[in-house]
Design an enzyme around this catalytic site. Structure first.
Site, short mmCIF file in Angstrom:
data_model
loop_
_atom_site.label_atom_id
_atom_site.label_comp_id
_atom_site.label_asym_id
_atom_site.label_seq_id
_atom_site.Cartn_x
_atom_site.Cartn_y
_atom_site.Cartn_z
N ALA A 1 -2.97 -12.89 -12.70
CA ALA A 1 -3.70 -11.75 -12.46
C ALA A 1 -4.73 -11.63 -11.47
CB ALA A 1 -4.53 -11.32 -13.78
N ALA B 1 -5.56 -10.37 6.15
CA ALA B 1 -5.13 -9.90 7.41
C ALA B 1 -6.17 -9.75 8.49
CB ALA B 1 -4.03 -8.72 7.46
N ARG C 1 -1.11 -18.11 -2.51
CA ARG C 1 -0.29 -18.61 -1.55
C ARG C 1 -0.91 -20.16 -1.08
NH1 ARG C 1 2.93 -14.57 0.24
NH2 ARG C 1 2.74 -15.16 2.19
N HIS D 1 -23.19 15.42 3.09
CA HIS D 1 -23.02 15.99 1.59
C HIS D 1 -22.03 17.08 1.72
CE1 HIS D 1 -24.33 17.17 -2.29
NE2 HIS D 1 -24.36 18.45 -2.06
N LYS E 1 0.89 -1.22 0.16
CA LYS E 1 -0.02 -0.27 -0.15
C LYS E 1 1.00 1.09 -0.14
CE LYS E 1 -2.30 -3.02 -0.46
NZ LYS E 1 -2.29 -4.19 -0.31
N SER F 1 3.03 -14.50 -8.98
CA SER F 1 1.91 -14.42 -8.15
C SER F 1 0.83 -15.12 -8.30
CB SER F 1 1.59 -12.68 -7.97
OG SER F 1 1.35 -12.41 -9.37
P1 FAD Z 1 1.46 -14.47 8.43
O1 FAD Z 1 1.38 -13.03 8.10
O2 FAD Z 1 1.87 -15.10 7.02
O3 FAD Z 1 2.52 -14.52 9.51
C1 FAD Z 1 3.00 -15.87 10.13
C2 FAD Z 1 4.36 -15.58 10.57
O4 FAD Z 1 4.47 -16.99 11.06
C3 FAD Z 1 5.49 -15.71 9.75
O5 FAD Z 1 5.91 -14.07 10.24
C4 FAD Z 1 6.38 -16.57 9.77
O6 FAD Z 1 7.66 -16.22 9.82
C5 FAD Z 1 5.80 -16.97 11.17
N1 FAD Z 1 6.24 -18.69 11.47
C6 FAD Z 1 5.80 -19.46 10.46
N2 FAD Z 1 6.13 -20.57 10.93
C7 FAD Z 1 6.69 -20.36 12.17
C8 FAD Z 1 7.33 -21.33 13.16
N3 FAD Z 1 7.13 -22.75 13.00
N4 FAD Z 1 8.17 -20.64 14.19
C9 FAD Z 1 7.89 -19.45 14.32
N5 FAD Z 1 7.28 -18.55 13.62
C10 FAD Z 1 6.89 -19.07 12.37
N6 FAD Z 1 -4.22 -8.91 3.43
C11 FAD Z 1 -5.22 -8.05 3.56
O7 FAD Z 1 -6.13 -8.10 4.34
N7 FAD Z 1 -5.15 -6.56 2.90
C12 FAD Z 1 -4.11 -6.43 2.04
O8 FAD Z 1 -3.94 -5.30 1.57
C13 FAD Z 1 -3.22 -7.42 2.04
N8 FAD Z 1 -2.20 -7.22 0.99
C14 FAD Z 1 -1.04 -8.16 0.82
C15 FAD Z 1 -0.07 -8.00 -0.25
C16 FAD Z 1 0.82 -8.90 -0.39
C17 FAD Z 1 1.77 -8.66 -1.16
C18 FAD Z 1 0.50 -10.16 0.18
C19 FAD Z 1 1.53 -11.31 -0.03
C20 FAD Z 1 -0.36 -10.51 0.96
C21 FAD Z 1 -1.26 -9.40 1.40
N9 FAD Z 1 -2.25 -9.65 2.02
C22 FAD Z 1 -3.05 -8.79 2.58
C23 FAD Z 1 -2.62 -11.00 2.83
C24 FAD Z 1 -2.03 -10.70 4.45
O9 FAD Z 1 -0.69 -10.45 4.23
C25 FAD Z 1 -2.28 -12.24 5.13
O10 FAD Z 1 -3.52 -12.66 5.09
C26 FAD Z 1 -1.68 -12.11 6.62
O11 FAD Z 1 -0.38 -11.53 6.61
C27 FAD Z 1 -1.77 -13.58 7.11
O12 FAD Z 1 -1.69 -13.45 8.54
P2 FAD Z 1 -0.87 -14.68 9.51
O13 FAD Z 1 -0.73 -14.06 10.79
O14 FAD Z 1 -2.06 -15.62 9.20
O15 FAD Z 1 0.06 -15.08 8.76
P1 NAI Z 2 -4.79 -14.85 -6.05
O1 NAI Z 2 -4.92 -16.21 -5.68
O2 NAI Z 2 -5.14 -13.56 -5.92
O3 NAI Z 2 -4.45 -14.71 -7.67
C1 NAI Z 2 -3.49 -15.70 -8.10
C2 NAI Z 2 -3.79 -15.81 -9.81
O4 NAI Z 2 -2.87 -16.64 -10.37
C3 NAI Z 2 -5.30 -16.33 -10.16
O5 NAI Z 2 -6.10 -15.50 -10.83
C4 NAI Z 2 -4.94 -17.64 -10.69
O6 NAI Z 2 -5.87 -18.08 -11.61
C5 NAI Z 2 -3.55 -17.45 -11.40
N1 NAI Z 2 -2.74 -18.53 -11.62
C6 NAI Z 2 -2.63 -19.70 -10.82
N2 NAI Z 2 -1.74 -20.50 -11.37
C7 NAI Z 2 -1.50 -19.81 -12.50
C8 NAI Z 2 -0.66 -20.17 -13.73
N3 NAI Z 2 -0.03 -21.42 -13.47
N4 NAI Z 2 -0.26 -19.49 -14.59
C9 NAI Z 2 -1.03 -18.42 -14.71
N5 NAI Z 2 -1.86 -17.87 -13.69
C10 NAI Z 2 -2.15 -18.66 -12.78
O7 NAI Z 2 -3.24 -15.02 -5.53
P2 NAI Z 2 -2.00 -13.75 -5.31
O8 NAI Z 2 -2.34 -12.71 -6.21
O9 NAI Z 2 -0.58 -14.57 -5.32
O10 NAI Z 2 -2.54 -13.38 -3.75
C11 NAI Z 2 -2.31 -14.35 -2.79
C12 NAI Z 2 -3.25 -13.99 -1.63
O11 NAI Z 2 -2.83 -12.93 -1.06
C13 NAI Z 2 -4.54 -13.44 -2.21
O12 NAI Z 2 -5.40 -14.60 -2.27
C14 NAI Z 2 -4.98 -12.71 -0.89
O13 NAI Z 2 -5.78 -13.57 -0.14
C15 NAI Z 2 -3.80 -12.13 -0.46
N6 NAI Z 2 -3.74 -10.65 -0.85
C16 NAI Z 2 -4.79 -9.60 -0.55
C17 NAI Z 2 -4.68 -8.44 -0.92
C18 NAI Z 2 -5.68 -7.64 -0.64
O14 NAI Z 2 -6.38 -8.04 0.41
N7 NAI Z 2 -5.65 -6.41 -1.19
C19 NAI Z 2 -3.34 -8.00 -1.62
C20 NAI Z 2 -2.53 -8.97 -2.19
C21 NAI Z 2 -2.58 -10.38 -1.59
#
Ligand code: FAD
Ligand code: NAI
Length: 481
Positions: A197, A336, A288, A460, A60, A285
């Protein structure tokens, strides 16, 4: 004497750190195990997980910087502001992002101190033959943390998720990147390829496109943004591809990916044709996967489901007594805020309270421009479930504030039950959709009807009036459209 806690959380992401803080607030001795330093300059463990370090927050921050650059180049002019030869310094943009991450991750350490949560740095795993009898006759789980055994009455697994890999594409986070690398480029790649995408592909594709990269996104599915309401997906497709120039190719099959000195070649098939995408950097991407690496589930019989997630019931109980799991490592959307709510719920259930997480009212937001946000059911889901509904839809072009802001793309769409008028879903594409959706979440949480929203005074001129008008439009009595 082994350290002993009432509640031990494994994983310091949003699910885990929130669970630990809430448990401590409720009077438990609480600890949180975290193994990752992420990019900490001193190599110290950082809290906040994926979200704060390589996810929500850094993405963000970059979206904001790149959007300002985009506006300076393309939107200022309509206000009579000339900004010629606007430049962007990517290193400063990335440094700003890193400072925000450092501030927030440090803030959680501070919150741990304030709430007396013990941070245990290191990898946590279940020790075989858990649940031994302790002095007081109480059962406790044994967790190995960096070679030391820690005892805990309750364990909350919050180990999150990691990027899904594709066979044959090896991520080095320099040229071929997952989210971690893609948030830290030190220059704008001339040609950026993205596989997938989805949410990350669109958000990070937008960042690098706005600052000058040629972005091509290769998506396996034939439909764009299949999880969103079809009308939103259609509008988004139009804006992202035609207006913003993201080159998104749907229905592709990725073939051989070769990394050379000059970048990456991605072979792919589209219909009967074979193509090659040449790019300087590639973001992968494609979703996950839950992270249970080295957690020792097998040591104690912690059950995983068919997708490798820790199996839990509606209240995040696992198959083992006093072992809970929250966040990305369990079923449900990988968001999150969903993980945080589950963390609070579990801590409160441990305390004997009525913890709750309403999975029917979890909002989704995609932080592109325009933003996309929704809560509840899409029109297509209602149709396939045979639920009768009425729809109201108002474009932002009919909203005075949106016009004043010079940003009228998109609409608000409200879906309400045809008989009871209860709101079943709200879908927004437009500026500030991420903030606007909260009203719909509150409405759904309180089982509101569209008429309830229609009878509420909305300030408004605000964008929120589009929500008001959409509610009125459910009853076909909008006043300004
Ligand atoms: P995580 O955040 O993955 O945290 C797990 C932690 O556990 C990690 O730090 C890891 O190191 C630790 N861990 C794992 N195994 C062990 C172990 N055995 N011992 C000790 N530590 C360990 N979500 C949103 O809601 N809004 C967004 O805008 C958004 N944007 C995103 C953008 C990107 C690029 C990505 C990748 C994800 C985004 N997400 C977003 C998704 C969000 O980041 C996750 O849903 C969220 O972080 C999940 O929280 P969590 O606590 O379950 O796991
Ligand atoms: P995603 O599930 O949103 O998108 C993955 C995309 O990759 C899908 O459209 C899928 O059809 C495509 N795909 C899968 N295999 C493929 C292949 N072999 N070739 C081409 N396309 C393929 O997953 P993304 O973008 O990796 O994000 C992971 C997760 O992280 C999201 O599902 C979301 O839960 C979280 N996230 C949330 C955000 C938010 O809340 N704003 C921002 C970024 C991530």
């Amino acid at each position: 004497m082994a350290k002993q806690f009432d509640v031990l959380v494994i994983g310091g992401g949003p699910g885990g750190y929130v669970a630990a803080i809430r448990a401590a607030q409720l009077g438990f001795s609480a600890a949180c195990v975290e193994s990752e330093p992420y990019a900490d300059p001193k190599g110290e463990v950082r809290l906040g997980g994926t979200c704060l370090n390589v996810g929500c927050i850094p993405s963000k921050a970059l979206l904001q910087s790149s959007e300002l650059f985009e506006q300076a180049n393309h939107s200022f002019v309509m206000h009579g502001i000339s900004a010629e030869a606007v430049k962007i310094d990517v290193r400063t943009m990335v440094k700003r992002k890193e400072n925000i991450v450092t501030q927030l991750t440090g803030g959680i350490k501070h919150m741990f101190k304030k709430n007396k949560v013990t941070l245990l740095p290191g990898h946590g795993s279940f020790v075989p033959q858990g649940l031994p009898s302790l002095g007081g006759g109480e059962g406790a789980w044994e967790i190995d943390v960096a070679g030391e055994t820690v005892l805990a009455k309750h364990v909350i697994v919050a180990t999150g998720s990691k990027p899904r890999q594709i066979d044959g594409i090896s991520v080095d986070n320099k040229v071929i990147c997952d989210n971690a690398g893609a948030l830290s480029f030190d220059a704008v790649p001339k040609r950026l390829g993205v596989v997938g995408a989805g949410v990350i592909g669109l958000e990070l594709g937008s960042v690098w496109k706005r600052v000058g990269a040629e972005v091509t996104i290769l998506e396996a599915m034939p439909d764009f943004l299949a999880a969103a309401d079809a009308a939103v997906a259609k509008e988004a497709w139009k804006v992202f591809t035609k207006k913003q120039g993201l080159d998104i190719r749907l229905g592709v099959k990725i073939g051989k990916v070769t990394q050379g000195k000059k970048g990456v070649s991605v072979e792919y098939e589209l219909g009967d044709e074979s193509h090659v995408l040449e790019c300087d950097k590639l973001i992968v991407s494609v979703g996950r996967v839950p992270n249970t690496d080295g957690l020792g589930c097998e040591n104690v019989g912690l059950k995983l489901d068919d997708r490798g997630r820790v199996e839990v019931d509606d209240q995040c109980r696992t198959n083992l007594p006093n072992v809970w799991a929250v966040g990305d490592v369990v079923r449900g959307p990988m968001l999150a805020h969903k993980g945080m709510e589950e963390g609070v719920m579990v801590a409160e259930l441990i305390a004997g309270q009525a913890g709750h997480c309403n999975y029917d009212a979890v909002p989704w937001v995609i932080y592109t421009h325009p933003e996309i946000a929704w809560v509840g059911k899409t029109e297509q889901q209602l149709q396939s479930a045979g639920i009768e509904y009425r729809a109201g839809k108002i474009p932002f072009s009919a909203n005075g504030r949106a016009l004043g802001q010079g940003d009228t793309t998109g609409f608000v769409k409200m879906l309400a039950d045809a008989k009871t008028d209860r709101i079943l879903g709200v879908h927004i594409i437009g500026n500030n959709a991420s903030e606007l959706i909260s009203e719909a979440v509150v409405a759904m949480e309180f089982h509101a009807s569209s008429e309830d929203i229609a009878r509420i005074v909305h300030a408004h001129p605000t964008l929120s009036e589009a929500m008001h008008e959409a509610a009125l439009d459910v009853d076909k009595r909008s006043l300004h459209f």
